[in-house]
Design an enzyme around this catalytic site. Structure first.
Site: not given
Lengths: 228, 228
Positions: A10-12
């Site tokens: 995801d955004s990580i």
């Protein structure tokens, strides 16, 4: 020629090449010996990730011709959003989270039997900051995700890894051991991924540079080093 | 699925994923739409680069299955090392530098007729620092490379680009326009490469994300956005 390491998450993961990011550190670390391929999808939960994994990673990163040597899988931060709060759209119940993770890992193993899959748990949530900076509409000022909920998903991720015989990096636990983790730049993720890759015999010392290093060239006959 | 952008060059490329590096910025910029593939070889001059280009880029980056959309080629800093000084091993005479650049570009064009090749000149040399911090044995305290010599190679690079009808980024000139360029982190390279890619219709707006952005999903039916 060079092996590749795919970062799926995801955004990580999507933000891993930002300032001080763990993906950039990893690409720099392996600059002469492996390609780091970014497949990060901000906001995605495992339900959506499981739906697109074949397209995003198996077909997609097979923009890379050879099977990747390793894939990191980092989802759960969005799944752990609380139902009935501002990010309910992203919420995935814990049992389904486990199933989705299992499905993603099974897909990767089926596509590439020798691939090293490294699961990464969701990171901790800084509760105070999360209340202060509300995400997408506030729902009466209640946080849309909490550290407690993220921790439950992190534990589930660790359990799925054990059950599937996969390496796992529990960044939820590891990050909270560092004083000041709330404002850290996920450097710990970089260090843990390097450690896990080394553990999988994919350390820097195991991956030869694909062409001679300048310092290894014979000063009297540099061109000789290119003989195949 | 995603197009790739290959960075082929010497240490300015190999170190492009270091802290604040232009390659990391580029990978971050294209995080949802293109892969940035690193092929940097510290210390290499165009003689060696021309010898290994087929292996490093054409076969090597075709660890990437599809032809790359673009390749940046950045060599000359080592070629411009002065003969008879401490880095003479890396020196390549100016006429040969031109020939080698032409050969590299011809190879790329033959392998991938539609690839966008962007030449990047060697950067300026900070003469005072170069004398202060001698490279590899000093040869009587004389600098092993100078800004003047780098400039001559930069001009040759610009000329080869014009002759071959290729885009070129003259970082030797552009960087010196910025006060304090001597200690800058090559951010200007990132900006110029983004500009050149945009000019080649490979800007961010021309490269769709390979999967829906979270913000574009229908909150009432997020899964619908994955229909092919």
């Amino acid at each position: 020629m060079r092996p590749s390491i795919v970062l799926f998450g995801d955004s990580i993961t999507e933000e891993a090449f930002g300032e001080g990011g763990w993906g950039a550190h990893l690409a720099n670390h392996y600059s002469r010996s492996a390609d780091v391929v970014l497949r990060g999808y901000s906001g995605y939960n495992t339900r959506w990730a499981a739906m697109v994994a074949a397209r995003a990673v198996v077909a997609g990163a097979a923009g890379v011709a050879a099977p990747p040597a390793a894939v990191t899988v980092c989802f759960g931060a969005n799944d752990a959003s609380l139902p009935g709060r501002a990010s309910a759209l992203q919420h995935v119940p814990l049992p389904e989270y486990r199933d989705n993770l299992r499905a993603i890992c099974a897909l990767l193993a089926a596509a590439w039997p020798s691939v090293v899959v490294i699961l990464i748990t969701p990171p901790p949530v800084h509760d105070a900051a999360r209340v202060r900076y509300q995400y997408g509409g506030d729902c009466a000022g209640l946080p849309e995700r909490t550290n407690e909920s993220a921790g439950a998903y992190a534990r589930a991720c660790v359990e799925v890894a054990a059950e599937c015989g996969l390496r796992v990096i529990d960044i939820w636990s590891k990050m909270q051991r560092f004083p000041g983790w709330e404002s850290s730049f996920l450097r710990v993720v970089f260090e843990e991924v390097v450690f896990a890759l080394k553990d999988a015999s994919l350390g820097l010392e195991a991956l030869p540079a694909d062409l001679p290093l300048f310092c290894d060239m014979d000063p009297n006959n540099p061109v000789k080093s290119f003989d195949e």
